[in-house]
Design an enzyme around this catalytic site. Sequence first.
Site: not given
Length: 459
Positions: A111, A323, A318, A326, A284, A291, A24, A278, A156-157
């Site tokens: 451990n 392991q 353990y 992480k 652009k 995003e 690891s 772009s 709304t919506h």
Amino acid sequence: TSNKMWGGRFAAGPDAIMEAINASISFDKRMAAQDIAGSRAHAAMLAATGIISDNDAQAIREGLLTILSEIEEGRFEFSAALEDIHMNVEARLKEVIGEPAGRLHTGRSRNDQVATDFKLWTRDQLDAFDAGLVALIHALLGQAEAGADWVMPGFTHLQTAQPVTWGHHMMAYVEMFGRDLSRVRDARARMNESPLGAAALAGTSFPIDREMTAQALGFDRPAANSLDAVSDRDFALEFLSCASICAMHLSRFAEELVIWSSAQFRFVALSDRFSTGSSIMPQKKNPDAAELIRAKVGRIFGANTALMMVMKGLPLAYSKDMQEDKEQVFDAADNLMLALAAMEGMVRDMTAQRDNLSAAAGSGFSTATDLADWLVRVLGLPFRDAHHVTGTLVGIAEKAGCDLPDLTLAQMQAVHPGITQGVFDVLGVENSVNSRMSYGGTAPAQVRDQIDRWKEKLA
Ligand code: ARG
């Protein structure tokens, strides 16, 4: 040759594939500083309790600092044969100080060591998370203050609903990120118990002082059950859960910014610093940061789900499965911090297009509810009847291609003869938002109260 840390009973070393799946170090070297802090605290405690000599503890503690600088300066050679950060550091300590290095691991196991290191690392991330949220909330408060009374459509919506204020919309996110902040603080308080001294799983026969190491590492107390201490990854899951909910909030806001910065909406102008161009379309200006923030939620949710799945069937105590904890947390933390910082920068830099917001606020019959409320309040109509009268007027306006305030009094009276000139007072969007004075409503005065409350809270 067999492993020099645990190879006593082994005649042969591991297969290359065994080493590859087992090691690891490629990722847990990120916990080097925590590992060294934990070992230094442990060594000091071993000396204070008379388990090792003061001289040995001194040599160990100094040797560990030497190793820390080697790692920080990129002079440390990590070895996959030594599996992880814990054994890499200990093996190097032997090279640096010789025999006393072998005494460090008394009354301790990898451990409780790994649980301690990982908790310390995660705790630092919770603190960074906290700071990132506070900075973002301040950026939102700045936007809210500047535009506490700027009108915009509320949706709304994603259909125009009622006018709200820019400040009110910004403050909605302050509430969300404020709850994220309180979750982070709860999680930090709950996780702050030291696993160190739980040893492999059962505690130890050495007369260790767990209060002492807990205190040295900034924990509130030692964890009360040694089996739980080495098996618990709730703290990592809580971090990932807090991160997931926050990422979801970031993603919703990011989605709004993508929509709002489009040519069709033009509610906000994002700064050049937080936009991209772009390679083919010269006109652009793309909201890439928003995003990507919207996308980050995917990997953060993924990390949360992955670790839940790793943990869900593990018997105590353990297992090596753990392991796998992480990389999930590391990746989620890196991406969350980046997303928080990018959102903060975008919010600080963006410019609300006040005129466009205001023009849009009045469209889509956004004050129809105000008209219905007026019919109730002034003419005493039951709300359902008022709703129907207003609906008829909306239909007329729609057919005529105009908005509600553009209808003549005569047109209105044809639908309900009781309507008077006073109705026009509630049809403007400014009137509409100013009238929403209920607690937590969109009236600028209410918004300013909430800004003040948050400023006080964060001061
Ligand atoms: N590298 C291990 C991990 O990350 C450290 C603990 C190993 N303990 C053990 N008994 N093999 O979980």
